[in-house]
Design a protein around this motif. Sequence first.
Motif, PDB file in Angstrom:
ATOM      1  N   TYR A 288       0.827  -1.211   0.000  1.00  0.00           N
ATOM      2  CA  TYR A 288       0.000   0.000   0.000  1.00  0.00           C
ATOM      3  C   TYR A 288       0.860   1.260   0.000  1.00  0.00           C
ATOM      4  CZ  TYR A 288       0.736   0.567   5.071  1.00  0.00           C
ATOM      5  OH  TYR A 288       1.288   0.757   6.315  1.00  0.00           O
ATOM      6  N   ILE A 289       2.057   1.199   0.602  1.00  0.00           N
ATOM      7  CA  ILE A 289       2.970   2.350   0.558  1.00  0.00           C
ATOM      8  C   ILE A 289       3.496   2.541  -0.861  1.00  0.00           C
ATOM      9  CG2 ILE A 289       5.187   3.258   1.352  1.00  0.00           C
ATOM     10  CD1 ILE A 289       3.041   3.476   3.447  1.00  0.00           C
ATOM     11  N   GLY A 290       3.838   1.425  -1.521  1.00  0.00           N
ATOM     12  CA  GLY A 290       4.286   1.511  -2.909  1.00  0.00           C
ATOM     13  C   GLY A 290       3.229   2.123  -3.809  1.00  0.00           C
ATOM     14  N   MET A 291       1.971   1.747  -3.584  1.00  0.00           N
ATOM     15  CA  MET A 291       0.887   2.317  -4.387  1.00  0.00           C
ATOM     16  C   MET A 291       0.685   3.795  -4.064  1.00  0.00           C
ATOM     17  SD  MET A 291       0.075  -0.076  -6.349  1.00  0.00           S
ATOM     18  CE  MET A 291      -1.123   0.985  -7.155  1.00  0.00           C
ATOM     19  N   LEU A 292       0.815   4.157  -2.788  1.00  0.00           N
ATOM     20  CA  LEU A 292       0.681   5.564  -2.404  1.00  0.00           C
ATOM     21  C   LEU A 292       1.770   6.410  -3.049  1.00  0.00           C
ATOM     22  CD1 LEU A 292      -0.483   7.905  -0.744  1.00  0.00           C
ATOM     23  CD2 LEU A 292       0.889   7.103   1.200  1.00  0.00           C
ATOM     24  N   VAL A 293       3.011   5.934  -3.002  1.00  0.00           N
ATOM     25  CA  VAL A 293       4.122   6.646  -3.638  1.00  0.00           C
ATOM     26  C   VAL A 293       3.860   6.806  -5.136  1.00  0.00           C
ATOM     27  CG1 VAL A 293       6.574   6.493  -4.255  1.00  0.00           C
ATOM     28  CG2 VAL A 293       5.834   5.960  -1.922  1.00  0.00           C
ATOM     29  N   SER A 294       3.323   5.762  -5.763  1.00  0.00           N
ATOM     30  CA  SER A 294       3.019   5.814  -7.201  1.00  0.00           C
ATOM     31  C   SER A 294       1.948   6.853  -7.511  1.00  0.00           C
ATOM     32  CB  SER A 294       2.560   4.430  -7.682  1.00  0.00           C
ATOM     33  OG  SER A 294       3.554   3.460  -7.466  1.00  0.00           O
ATOM     34  N   VAL A 295       0.918   6.913  -6.658  1.00  0.00           N
ATOM     35  CA  VAL A 295      -0.154   7.897  -6.869  1.00  0.00           C
ATOM     36  C   VAL A 295       0.373   9.321  -6.705  1.00  0.00           C
ATOM     37  CG1 VAL A 295      -2.334   8.788  -5.936  1.00  0.00           C
ATOM     38  CG2 VAL A 295      -2.025   6.333  -6.226  1.00  0.00           C
ATOM     39  N   LEU A 296       1.148   9.555  -5.653  1.00  0.00           N
ATOM     40  CA  LEU A 296       1.712  10.889  -5.431  1.00  0.00           C
ATOM     41  C   LEU A 296       2.616  11.302  -6.587  1.00  0.00           C
ATOM     42  CD1 LEU A 296       2.543  10.627  -1.610  1.00  0.00           C
ATOM     43  CD2 LEU A 296       0.662  11.902  -2.668  1.00  0.00           C
TER      44      LEU A 296
END
Length: 438
Positions: free
Chosen positions: A263-271
């Motif tokens: 979920y952190i990887g996905m958050l970084v990708s979205v940002l």
Amino acid sequence: MPLLLTLIGILTLVVLVAFVRLDTFISFVIVSLGIGLASGMDVVAVGKSIQTGIGGTLGELVLIIGFGAMLGRLVAESGAARRITNVLIGWFGIKNIRWGLALAGFVIGIPLFYNAGFIIVVPLIFTIAASSGLPLMSVAVPMLAALSVAHGYLPPHPSPSAVASQLNANIGQTLIYGIIVAIPAIVIAGPLFGKTLLHIKATPNRQLFNIREIPDHNLPGAGISFFVALLPVLLLTTFGPLKNALPPESPLKTIVTLLAEPYIGMLVSVLTAMYALGIRQGLTMKAITKDLEEAVKAIAPILLVIAGAGALKQVFSDSGTSKYIGSLLADVAIPPLLLAWGIAAFIRVCVGSATVAGLTTVGIILPLVQSQAIKPELMVLAIGSGSLMFSHINDGGFWLFKEYFNLTIGQTIRTWSLMETIVSIVGLLGVLALNMVV
């Protein structure tokens, strides 16, 4: 008796979803309630089990799927998906256009959910078919086969993510294995099968288009488009193994462990996408936020389906049904991966939804995974490939394909349904082969 209740429950679910057309989430809750009460659980216990199943299943998945939907929306609306397709077509040329489209479909399919990806790539398919002079189906199938494979096999897509969560499979490892298995499935169901469809006559239905048009000179650059679309893959496949390689006393351990969380990887990708495909392209934060809100709205029904499947799985477990079925399956002379694929394929053909098929199978097969030495990551892929089996008239994807390409039902079965069947069978063979070497 537990086995009979399970069969009755699944058949009831099929009837409610496929024939009564009742909302899938409501159908799951009704079936969960019925199985729980019929198994001897009291009303309070059944209610508690349903609530626990919904909460435990959604958990981290809300973050992964939510961020995945946001990323896909930004990639689509910014024109990055179109840029990726244009670049790959330029690399491969007209002669090898089918291979370029298959690769483009796979790259685009990683961040984009299937329906959104379909809507984005269909105008590109029509344009390329018209400019190249190639039959429409031979151009469409390679790209859509790749989209379908990504949807069924790879996190952060809803079904593989949810199945991986239920089986305690490593998301990063599932992604790596999924890409390995995906390659032959895409090659055979895409360019090779597409080449056999030269005789199928199809005309595009242009009245269905409703996407944001962006002039070519305003599209994001190729480098940033590829980087953002593939960023979740890079993060999930890099930091997972790196986390285990670093010694506990390393100062980087905390940061790497954090970034290894899906979920952190996905958050970084979205940002990253918000800045690179939004602010940097001249969009206001208000416009970007609007796109993110629309993405969340689009996944709400999917999350409810996952929640309902989680409730059913928990009732199976708390009622003792899973344990009983597990003891029966343990003695079945069928390889567990093949058994899981077969159950998922059967439910998919009956219900039509790949997500429902995958998540219902988990509730049945979970005890077998816990009692035998099976890599859960491969079980995720076996279930995922089974859940794509023979899409037909009870699947929304079937009608989406039929209407956009103005095909008859017979033509849709000979193209779309057969393509999905190839994807499913080749996926199973890939999983069985991979099981022999890992």
